[in-house]
Scaffold this motif. Structure first.
Motif, short mmCIF file in Angstrom:
data_model
loop_
_atom_site.label_atom_id
_atom_site.label_comp_id
_atom_site.label_asym_id
_atom_site.label_seq_id
_atom_site.Cartn_x
_atom_site.Cartn_y
_atom_site.Cartn_z
N GLY A 188 0.83 -1.20 0.00
CA GLY A 188 0.00 0.00 0.00
C GLY A 188 0.87 1.24 0.00
N ALA A 189 0.52 2.21 0.84
CA ALA A 189 1.29 3.45 0.92
C ALA A 189 2.61 3.20 1.63
CB ALA A 189 0.48 4.52 1.67
N GLY A 190 3.69 3.81 1.11
CA GLY A 190 4.97 3.69 1.80
C GLY A 190 6.10 3.13 0.97
N GLY A 191 5.85 2.86 -0.31
CA GLY A 191 6.93 2.43 -1.20
C GLY A 191 7.61 1.13 -0.76
N GLU A 192 8.93 1.14 -0.79
CA GLU A 192 9.71 -0.07 -0.47
C GLU A 192 9.44 -0.55 0.95
OE1 GLU A 192 11.90 -3.31 -1.00
OE2 GLU A 192 11.72 -1.84 -2.60
N GLU A 193 9.24 0.38 1.88
CA GLU A 193 8.97 -0.02 3.27
C GLU A 193 7.67 -0.81 3.37
OE1 GLU A 193 8.67 -0.37 7.47
OE2 GLU A 193 10.29 -0.37 5.99
N ALA A 194 6.66 -0.42 2.60
CA ALA A 194 5.40 -1.17 2.57
C ALA A 194 5.62 -2.57 2.01
CB ALA A 194 4.35 -0.42 1.75
N ALA A 195 6.47 -2.67 0.97
CA ALA A 195 6.77 -3.98 0.39
C ALA A 195 7.50 -4.87 1.39
CB ALA A 195 7.60 -3.79 -0.88
N LEU A 196 8.43 -4.27 2.15
CA LEU A 196 9.16 -5.05 3.17
C LEU A 196 8.21 -5.54 4.26
CD1 LEU A 196 12.36 -2.83 3.45
CD2 LEU A 196 12.27 -5.19 2.60
N PHE A 197 7.25 -4.70 4.62
CA PHE A 197 6.29 -5.14 5.63
C PHE A 197 5.35 -6.20 5.06
CE2 PHE A 197 2.41 -4.59 8.31
CZ PHE A 197 2.98 -5.11 9.46
N GLY A 198 5.06 -6.12 3.76
CA GLY A 198 4.28 -7.17 3.11
C GLY A 198 4.97 -8.52 3.25
N ALA A 199 6.30 -8.52 3.12
CA ALA A 199 7.08 -9.76 3.31
C ALA A 199 6.99 -10.23 4.75
CB ALA A 199 8.53 -9.52 2.90
N ASP A 200 6.99 -9.28 5.70
CA ASP A 200 6.86 -9.64 7.12
C ASP A 200 5.51 -10.31 7.38
OD1 ASP A 200 9.34 -8.58 7.71
OD2 ASP A 200 8.55 -6.64 8.36
N LEU A 201 4.46 -9.76 6.78
CA LEU A 201 3.13 -10.34 6.98
C LEU A 201 3.03 -11.73 6.36
CD1 LEU A 201 0.55 -7.43 6.44
CD2 LEU A 201 1.35 -8.43 8.59
N PHE A 217 -8.46 -17.37 9.33
CA PHE A 217 -7.88 -16.27 8.56
C PHE A 217 -8.89 -15.18 8.18
CE2 PHE A 217 -4.32 -19.10 8.10
CZ PHE A 217 -3.24 -18.29 7.81
N LYS A 218 -10.19 -15.44 8.32
CA LYS A 218 -11.18 -14.56 7.70
C LYS A 218 -11.18 -13.14 8.25
CE LYS A 218 -15.09 -16.23 10.50
NZ LYS A 218 -16.42 -16.88 10.40
N PHE A 219 -10.71 -12.94 9.47
CA PHE A 219 -10.72 -11.58 10.02
C PHE A 219 -9.44 -10.80 9.72
CE2 PHE A 219 -13.70 -13.84 12.92
CZ PHE A 219 -14.84 -13.16 12.53
N GLU A 220 -8.58 -11.35 8.84
CA GLU A 220 -7.35 -10.65 8.49
C GLU A 220 -7.52 -9.69 7.32
OE1 GLU A 220 -4.37 -10.88 10.32
OE2 GLU A 220 -5.93 -11.73 11.60
N SER A 221 -8.69 -9.70 6.68
CA SER A 221 -8.94 -8.80 5.55
C SER A 221 -8.99 -7.35 6.02
CB SER A 221 -10.28 -9.14 4.88
OG SER A 221 -10.16 -10.28 4.07
N GLY A 222 -8.26 -6.49 5.32
CA GLY A 222 -8.29 -5.08 5.64
C GLY A 222 -6.91 -4.45 5.49
N VAL A 223 -6.78 -3.23 6.01
CA VAL A 223 -5.52 -2.49 5.92
C VAL A 223 -4.71 -2.69 7.19
CG1 VAL A 223 -4.48 -0.19 5.70
CG2 VAL A 223 -6.56 -0.75 4.41
N HIS A 224 -3.48 -3.14 7.02
CA HIS A 224 -2.54 -3.34 8.13
C HIS A 224 -1.53 -2.19 8.09
CE1 HIS A 224 -3.57 -7.72 8.98
NE2 HIS A 224 -4.27 -7.43 7.89
N ARG A 225 -1.41 -1.47 9.19
CA ARG A 225 -0.54 -0.29 9.24
C ARG A 225 0.69 -0.59 10.08
NH1 ARG A 225 -2.74 5.24 11.91
NH2 ARG A 225 -2.67 3.90 13.76
N VAL A 226 1.87 -0.20 9.59
CA VAL A 226 3.12 -0.41 10.32
C VAL A 226 3.76 0.94 10.60
CG1 VAL A 226 4.45 -0.76 8.19
CG2 VAL A 226 5.36 -1.60 10.37
N GLN A 227 4.29 1.08 11.81
CA GLN A 227 5.02 2.29 12.21
C GLN A 227 6.40 1.86 12.70
OE1 GLN A 227 2.12 3.56 15.13
NE2 GLN A 227 1.22 5.05 13.73
N ARG A 228 7.43 2.22 11.93
CA ARG A 228 8.80 1.86 12.31
C ARG A 228 9.80 2.69 11.49
NH1 ARG A 228 9.22 -4.27 9.73
NH2 ARG A 228 9.01 -3.70 7.53
N ILE A 229 11.08 2.59 11.86
CA ILE A 229 12.14 3.25 11.11
C ILE A 229 12.54 2.32 9.98
CG2 ILE A 229 14.48 4.18 11.19
CD1 ILE A 229 14.04 4.60 14.24
N PRO A 230 12.32 2.73 8.73
CA PRO A 230 12.64 1.84 7.60
C PRO A 230 14.15 1.64 7.45
CG PRO A 230 11.20 3.66 6.94
CD PRO A 230 11.73 3.99 8.30
#
Length: 358
Positions: free
Chosen positions: A119-132, A176-189
């Motif tokens: 989502g929003a956040g460029g490479e940092e969002a992609a890295l968090f996608g990998a974490d998820l 897994f059904k309640f995992e649908s939605g926007v997951h927000r991460v706050q950290r130092i990229p």
């Protein structure tokens, strides 16, 4: 009424136990599997009902003790305390049994398709996608579910722009059904040289896997194309055109599958995903037709809803739907997510129970 249902359920539970010992049933794989499935579905109800019966007997025993004229004051006080404790426990177990007796979501036992997108956040969002994805993989392994990747679009730094994967196992959708939605991460990229905290988002969609017979698809409405795999690169990537792109003309749904070396296998996976997406559209149309029911639920399915925040500086995870915060981010990202998943399941059941009683 509730205890009549519970007694019938326990009678059926015992009947199945006896039937599963019969040679003619054991040798009939289909029949035996059907009974095992029914037995497992009844097990949580029966265990809770038996727990209730023990508590109810203890409550009655305490009540009888209180009524004994020869009882001294200390023992009478103790009996009164026990009676109150067991009565409160019986009330609690009765509420839990009401929830357990509610009709289950018919999709709960299905496999699921999970889609994670940057989502929003460029490479940092992609890295968090990998974490998820890692978190869900570890959680699935803890439940003995199997994961099959359908499509992956990754980055040079190991992030994930987009991934679609199948979680295979009895009850996968219920977990897994309640995992649908926007997951927000706050950290130092890792890409931030000034050490500033950045907020990024990743979207997750969870779809119950559909069977081919559950949706009508005209083969003439599907356009198939072969293509090269996308992503950051790799030994097999971009060298062969084994990847498949499928376009469903009436809906405009486009699906790519590139994880198998065989084009036929990729085509089969892509078709499974198409059936699932069409089934999901059908379910959403039904849900919108009964919007009042949807409002009474915790919120599975709305992919624009911010459902959870992962705050790294405070090691905090907050689920906004049930206002629950835990301070064990590391273990949560290592797949130990039941502490929130179980509360979401309970909250949803409680809300549905309120809806039925209203």
């Amino acid at each position: 009424m509730i205890f009549t249902k519970l007694q019938r359920a326990e009678d059926r539970y015992r009947e199945i136990e006896q039937m599963m010992t019969l040679p003619e049933v054991v040798l009939n794989n289909k029949r035996y599997s059907e009974l095992i499935k029914e037995y497992k579905s009844l097990e949580p109800v029966i265990e809770k009902f038996r727990e209730y019966k023990v508590a109810e007997k203890n409550m009655r025993d305490s009540d009888e003790m209180m009524r004994e004229s020869s009882l001294d004051a200390d023992l009478r006080e103790l009996a009164e305390e026990e009676f109150k404790e067991y009565r409160a426990l019986c009330e609690k177990l009765t509420d839990e049994l009401r929830i357990l007796l509610m009709p289950r979501d018919p999709n709960d036992s299905r496999n699921v398709i999970v889609e994670i997108r940057q989502g929003a956040g460029g490479e940092e969002a992609a890295l968090f996608g990998a974490d998820l994805y890692r978190m869900y993989s570890m959680y699935a392994a803890s439940k003995r579910f199997k994961i099959e990747v359908v499509n992956l679009n990754d980055t040079e730094l190991g992030g994930i722009k987009e991934i679609t994967f199948n979680v295979i196992g009895d009850g996968a959708y219920s977990k897994f059904k309640f995992e649908s939605g926007v997951h927000r991460v706050q950290r130092i990229p890792v890409t931030e040289s000034n050490g500033r905290i950045q907020t990024s988002t990743v979207t997750v969609a969870v779809l119950p896997e559909a069977e081919e017979v559950e949706v009508e698809v005209n083969p003439a409405d599907i356009k198939f194309e072969s293509c090269k795999s996308s992503g950051a690169g790799g030994q097999h990537i971009n060298k062969t055109e084994s990847a498949v792109r499928l376009t469903h003309k009436p809906t405009g749904i486009v699906i790519e599958c590139d994880q198998e070396r065989s084009q036929l296998q990729n085509k089969e996976k892509a078709l499974r995903l198409l059936y699932t997406k069409l089934y999901d559209m059908k379910l959403r149309a039904q849900e919108e037709a009964i919007a009042s029911t949807r409002k009474s639920q915790v919120g599975s399915g709305d992919r624009s809803e911010k459902i959870r925040t992962y705050n790294f500086p405070q090691s905090r995870v907050t689920d906004h739907r049930i206002n629950k915060t835990i301070y064990s981010l590391d273990s949560f990202l290592n797949g130990e997510i039941d502490c929130i998943v179980d509360d979401l399941i309970t909250a949803d059941a409680a809300e549905r129970l309120k809806g039925e009683e209203a």
